[in-house]
Design a protein around this motif. Structure first.
Motif, PDB file in Angstrom:
ATOM      1  N   ARG A 379     -19.669 -15.150  13.219  1.00  0.00           N
ATOM      2  CA  ARG A 379     -18.793 -14.367  14.139  1.00  0.00           C
ATOM      3  C   ARG A 379     -17.426 -14.357  13.209  1.00  0.00           C
ATOM      4  O   ARG A 379     -16.621 -13.446  13.575  1.00  0.00           O
ATOM      5  CB  ARG A 379     -18.713 -15.126  15.372  1.00  0.00           C
ATOM      6  CG  ARG A 379     -19.660 -15.156  16.290  1.00  0.00           C
ATOM      7  CD  ARG A 379     -20.490 -13.713  16.497  1.00  0.00           C
ATOM      8  NE  ARG A 379     -19.719 -12.811  17.162  1.00  0.00           N
ATOM      9  CZ  ARG A 379     -19.696 -12.584  18.483  1.00  0.00           C
ATOM     10  NH1 ARG A 379     -20.322 -13.210  19.075  1.00  0.00           N
ATOM     11  NH2 ARG A 379     -18.915 -11.866  19.185  1.00  0.00           N
ATOM     12  N   ASP A 380     -17.337 -15.319  12.496  1.00  0.00           N
ATOM     13  CA  ASP A 380     -15.732 -15.383  11.855  1.00  0.00           C
ATOM     14  C   ASP A 380     -15.906 -14.651  10.569  1.00  0.00           C
ATOM     15  O   ASP A 380     -14.648 -14.264  10.091  1.00  0.00           O
ATOM     16  CB  ASP A 380     -15.428 -17.069  11.446  1.00  0.00           C
ATOM     17  CG  ASP A 380     -14.976 -17.802  12.813  1.00  0.00           C
ATOM     18  OD1 ASP A 380     -14.580 -17.363  13.565  1.00  0.00           O
ATOM     19  OD2 ASP A 380     -14.793 -18.939  12.399  1.00  0.00           O
ATOM     20  N   LEU A 381     -16.971 -14.223   9.938  1.00  0.00           N
ATOM     21  CA  LEU A 381     -16.944 -13.487   8.958  1.00  0.00           C
ATOM     22  C   LEU A 381     -16.456 -12.128   9.150  1.00  0.00           C
ATOM     23  O   LEU A 381     -16.583 -11.504  10.328  1.00  0.00           O
ATOM     24  CB  LEU A 381     -18.762 -13.068   8.493  1.00  0.00           C
ATOM     25  CG  LEU A 381     -19.356 -14.366   7.719  1.00  0.00           C
ATOM     26  CD1 LEU A 381     -20.726 -13.727   7.441  1.00  0.00           C
ATOM     27  CD2 LEU A 381     -18.797 -14.578   6.280  1.00  0.00           C
ATOM     28  N   SER A 382     -15.799 -11.566   8.072  1.00  0.00           N
ATOM     29  CA  SER A 382     -15.164 -10.255   8.038  1.00  0.00           C
ATOM     30  C   SER A 382     -16.446  -9.286   8.374  1.00  0.00           C
ATOM     31  O   SER A 382     -17.672  -9.505   7.877  1.00  0.00           O
ATOM     32  CB  SER A 382     -14.459  -9.850   6.722  1.00  0.00           C
ATOM     33  OG  SER A 382     -14.310  -8.617   6.542  1.00  0.00           O
ATOM     34  N   ARG A 383     -15.934  -8.303   9.150  1.00  0.00           N
ATOM     35  CA  ARG A 383     -16.862  -7.367   9.375  1.00  0.00           C
ATOM     36  C   ARG A 383     -17.585  -6.548   8.092  1.00  0.00           C
ATOM     37  O   ARG A 383     -18.789  -6.321   7.811  1.00  0.00           O
ATOM     38  CB  ARG A 383     -16.448  -6.036  10.317  1.00  0.00           C
ATOM     39  CG  ARG A 383     -17.497  -5.225  11.007  1.00  0.00           C
ATOM     40  CD  ARG A 383     -16.679  -3.947  11.270  1.00  0.00           C
ATOM     41  NE  ARG A 383     -16.184  -3.116  10.314  1.00  0.00           N
ATOM     42  CZ  ARG A 383     -16.114  -1.453  10.737  1.00  0.00           C
ATOM     43  NH1 ARG A 383     -16.646  -1.069  11.911  1.00  0.00           N
ATOM     44  NH2 ARG A 383     -15.757  -0.579   9.988  1.00  0.00           N
ATOM     45  N   ARG A 384     -16.820  -6.561   7.054  1.00  0.00           N
ATOM     46  CA  ARG A 384     -17.533  -5.926   5.588  1.00  0.00           C
ATOM     47  C   ARG A 384     -18.703  -6.821   5.005  1.00  0.00           C
ATOM     48  O   ARG A 384     -19.286  -6.196   4.367  1.00  0.00           O
ATOM     49  CB  ARG A 384     -16.388  -6.085   4.661  1.00  0.00           C
ATOM     50  CG  ARG A 384     -15.128  -5.215   5.110  1.00  0.00           C
ATOM     51  CD  ARG A 384     -13.891  -5.321   4.076  1.00  0.00           C
ATOM     52  NE  ARG A 384     -13.412  -6.584   3.826  1.00  0.00           N
ATOM     53  CZ  ARG A 384     -12.585  -7.212   2.910  1.00  0.00           C
ATOM     54  NH1 ARG A 384     -12.447  -6.612   1.822  1.00  0.00           N
ATOM     55  NH2 ARG A 384     -12.110  -8.377   3.067  1.00  0.00           N
ATOM     56  N   TYR A 385     -18.799  -8.065   5.802  1.00  0.00           N
ATOM     57  CA  TYR A 385     -19.594  -8.825   5.047  1.00  0.00           C
ATOM     58  C   TYR A 385     -20.728  -9.049   6.401  1.00  0.00           C
ATOM     59  O   TYR A 385     -21.900 -10.112   5.883  1.00  0.00           O
ATOM     60  CB  TYR A 385     -19.354 -10.333   4.708  1.00  0.00           C
ATOM     61  CG  TYR A 385     -18.298  -9.929   3.544  1.00  0.00           C
ATOM     62  CD1 TYR A 385     -18.609  -9.516   2.449  1.00  0.00           C
ATOM     63  CD2 TYR A 385     -16.910 -10.364   3.776  1.00  0.00           C
ATOM     64  CE1 TYR A 385     -17.796  -9.463   1.270  1.00  0.00           C
ATOM     65  CE2 TYR A 385     -15.884 -10.122   2.837  1.00  0.00           C
ATOM     66  CZ  TYR A 385     -16.287  -9.633   1.579  1.00  0.00           C
ATOM     67  OH  TYR A 385     -15.547  -9.593   0.742  1.00  0.00           O
ATOM     68  N   ARG A 386     -20.920  -8.195   7.106  1.00  0.00           N
ATOM     69  CA  ARG A 386     -22.039  -8.207   8.321  1.00  0.00           C
ATOM     70  C   ARG A 386     -22.975  -6.926   8.042  1.00  0.00           C
ATOM     71  O   ARG A 386     -22.918  -6.164   9.179  1.00  0.00           O
ATOM     72  CB  ARG A 386     -21.383  -8.468   9.433  1.00  0.00           C
ATOM     73  CG  ARG A 386     -20.905 -10.102   9.537  1.00  0.00           C
ATOM     74  CD  ARG A 386     -20.571 -10.323  11.005  1.00  0.00           C
ATOM     75  NE  ARG A 386     -19.037 -10.110  11.274  1.00  0.00           N
ATOM     76  CZ  ARG A 386     -18.659  -9.461  12.439  1.00  0.00           C
ATOM     77  NH1 ARG A 386     -19.491  -9.613  13.361  1.00  0.00           N
ATOM     78  NH2 ARG A 386     -17.581  -9.268  12.655  1.00  0.00           N
ATOM     79  N   GLU A 387     -23.540  -6.664   7.325  1.00  0.00           N
ATOM     80  CA  GLU A 387     -24.550  -5.391   7.219  1.00  0.00           C
ATOM     81  C   GLU A 387     -23.896  -3.988   7.572  1.00  0.00           C
ATOM     82  O   GLU A 387     -24.410  -3.199   8.156  1.00  0.00           O
ATOM     83  CB  GLU A 387     -25.842  -5.711   8.135  1.00  0.00           C
ATOM     84  CG  GLU A 387     -26.859  -4.811   7.761  1.00  0.00           C
ATOM     85  CD  GLU A 387     -28.152  -5.427   8.574  1.00  0.00           C
ATOM     86  OE1 GLU A 387     -29.260  -4.781   8.333  1.00  0.00           O
ATOM     87  OE2 GLU A 387     -27.869  -6.100   9.557  1.00  0.00           O
ATOM     88  N   THR A 388     -22.759  -3.910   6.982  1.00  0.00           N
ATOM     89  CA  THR A 388     -22.018  -2.753   6.907  1.00  0.00           C
ATOM     90  C   THR A 388     -21.871  -1.928   5.794  1.00  0.00           C
ATOM     91  O   THR A 388     -21.449  -0.919   5.557  1.00  0.00           O
ATOM     92  CB  THR A 388     -20.444  -3.018   7.684  1.00  0.00           C
ATOM     93  OG1 THR A 388     -19.699  -3.454   6.581  1.00  0.00           O
ATOM     94  CG2 THR A 388     -20.658  -3.526   8.989  1.00  0.00           C
ATOM     95  N   ALA A 389     -22.382  -2.743   4.586  1.00  0.00           N
ATOM     96  CA  ALA A 389     -22.125  -2.097   3.212  1.00  0.00           C
ATOM     97  C   ALA A 389     -20.885  -2.005   2.632  1.00  0.00           C
ATOM     98  O   ALA A 389     -20.630  -1.029   1.964  1.00  0.00           O
ATOM     99  CB  ALA A 389     -23.095  -1.101   2.941  1.00  0.00           C
ATOM    100  N   GLU A 390     -19.816  -2.443   3.164  1.00  0.00           N
ATOM    101  CA  GLU A 390     -18.476  -2.131   2.969  1.00  0.00           C
ATOM    102  C   GLU A 390     -17.683  -3.069   2.359  1.00  0.00           C
ATOM    103  O   GLU A 390     -16.652  -3.070   1.472  1.00  0.00           O
ATOM    104  CB  GLU A 390     -17.504  -2.196   4.327  1.00  0.00           C
ATOM    105  CG  GLU A 390     -17.946  -1.048   5.279  1.00  0.00           C
ATOM    106  CD  GLU A 390     -17.209  -1.197   6.305  1.00  0.00           C
ATOM    107  OE1 GLU A 390     -16.491  -0.067   7.008  1.00  0.00           O
ATOM    108  OE2 GLU A 390     -17.078  -2.033   7.308  1.00  0.00           O
TER     109      GLU A 390
END
Length: 398
Positions: A379-390
């Protein structure tokens, strides 16, 4: 906790949360709206950002065919109940006749927002490894006995079907060479790994080569849209079958013993799914590959008839050393780094088994604690590193 039947789902890749879940939702919605002459599906979050690479739009259109279906990739909306959120609209003669919001929560499971009555029943009253271990000790039972007690003897027929598909996915993956679909020009490597014996191959090298070839075989089948078993997800489907198949071949374990190992793995996967997440979009790849490695370590522990505390240590070690693993699929495809990660995790599970054989009495961290930590980390991971390919490899790869 729910039945482990919901953890081991037989279906086609490449993604349980991006193809199996949405397809399941679409089939349900279509059955509710038989008179619709047009559908519209709006994808949000990770479904929108990596849906093309994961073939989400293709899965939806095939499920809703022949009715005309519009797919909208909404990459701007961020106020979502889950990173894998989708809205389905039905129309008849230009007028909206139906609406459904669905969360694809990982492993092919879906939640229908506003419809709690659609939820499946709880099977297991215990919700932690500590509680389950206490039950097993008080009943002089093992984890598979605990599963049978709550699921009934019919669970073994279901696990046999699961194991047959797992074995077949290895055979199918080893029989094919060439390039995977998707445009990254990734060559299938399973067959090469399986057949190319090292000129001076030690027993350890052979084990590594064969286990990895089986993991590559299943993961490549998944990447090409072949039939696999979520364990606990499509993206991590090669870890558990590769280690179990190798051990069965080398040590002569029966299918019945393997089924008991699958039951033990199911308990561990169920605990992670219940108390944390198995969704890469929610907690990164630690929730997928990490969970698969943990399940595999537990399965191997059961296969070798380790004690309940040793199995816990093996599962904990396997998860602990995946903490913080990001989900950054290049091009949104379940190929790089996903396929290699299946092989690495399978070997790590075998290593966790060895450590548990010697060091269980020295452990400081419980399985329940590492699961809690994984969830908080995810939950603390940046959204970029949660299966968004960003972010990560997905961003830096050219």
């Amino acid at each position: 906790m729910k039945s482990i039947r919901e953890l081991y789902l037989i279906g086609r890749g490449p993604s349980s949360s991006h193809t199996m879940g949405p397809a399941k939702a679409a089939a349900l919605f279509r059955a509710e709206q038989p008179e619709a002459d047009r559908f519209c599906v709006v994808l949000y979050g990770s479904l929108a950002l990596t849906g093309k690479g994961h073939l989400t739009d293709q899965a939806l259109k095939e499920t809703l065919a022949p009715v005309e279906t519009d797919i909208v990739f909404d990459t701007e909306t961020t106020d979502l109940p889950h990173p894998n959120t989708m809205d389905l609209f039905a129309y008849q003669q230009g007028k909206q006749t139906g609406f459904l919001r669905v969360l694809s929560t990982g492993g092919g499971a879906i939640t229908l927002v506003g419809r709690p009555e659609a939820d499946t029943p709880e099977i297991y009253p215990e919700h932690s490894y500590a509680e389950i271990a206490a039950w097993c000790k008080s009943h002089n039972a093992r984890l598979p006995d605990y599963v049978e007690y709550h699921e009934g003897t019919a669970i073994w027929d279901e696990l046999y079907r699961v194991w047959e598909v797992m074995k077949r996915s290895i055979v199918n993956g080893l029989s094919v060479s060439g390039e995977l679909p998707g445009g990254l020009h990734v060559e299938r490597k399973a067959q090469f790994l399986h057949e190319q014996r090292h000129i001076d191959e030690s027993a350890a090298t052979r084990e590594n080569r064969l286990v990895c070839s089986y993991a590559f075989a299943v993961a490549e089948e998944n990447a090409s849209g072949g039939q696999i078993v979520t364990a606990p997800t499509c993206g991590a489907c090669g870890v558990l079958p590769s280690a179990l198949r190798y051990m069965q071949e080398q040590k002569g374990f029966s299918d019945e013993q393997v089924l008991r190992a699958l039951a033990a793995a199911g308990v561990v996967g169920n605990l992670i799914k219940t108390n944390a997440s198995i969704s890469g979009a929610q907690c990164g790849c630690q929730a997928e590959i990490g969970s698969a490695c943990s399940m595999t370590a537990a399965a191997l522990g059961e296969l070798f008839e380790m004690g309940i505390d040793q199995i816990e240590y093996a599962a904990e070690v396997a998860m602990e050393h995946h903490l913080g693993l990001t989900c950054d699929p290049i091009g949104g495809l379940v190929q790089i780094p996903c396929i290699e990660r299946n092989a690495v995790a399978a070997m790590r599970a075998i290593n966790a088994l060895s450590l548990a054989n010697f060091l269980t009495s020295t452990r400081k961290i419980s399985f329940d604690l590492v699961v809690k930590t994984m969830y908080e980390t995810g939950r603390d991971l940046s959204r970029r590193y949660r299966e968004t390919a960003e972010g990560g490899l997905a961003k830096n790869y050219n």
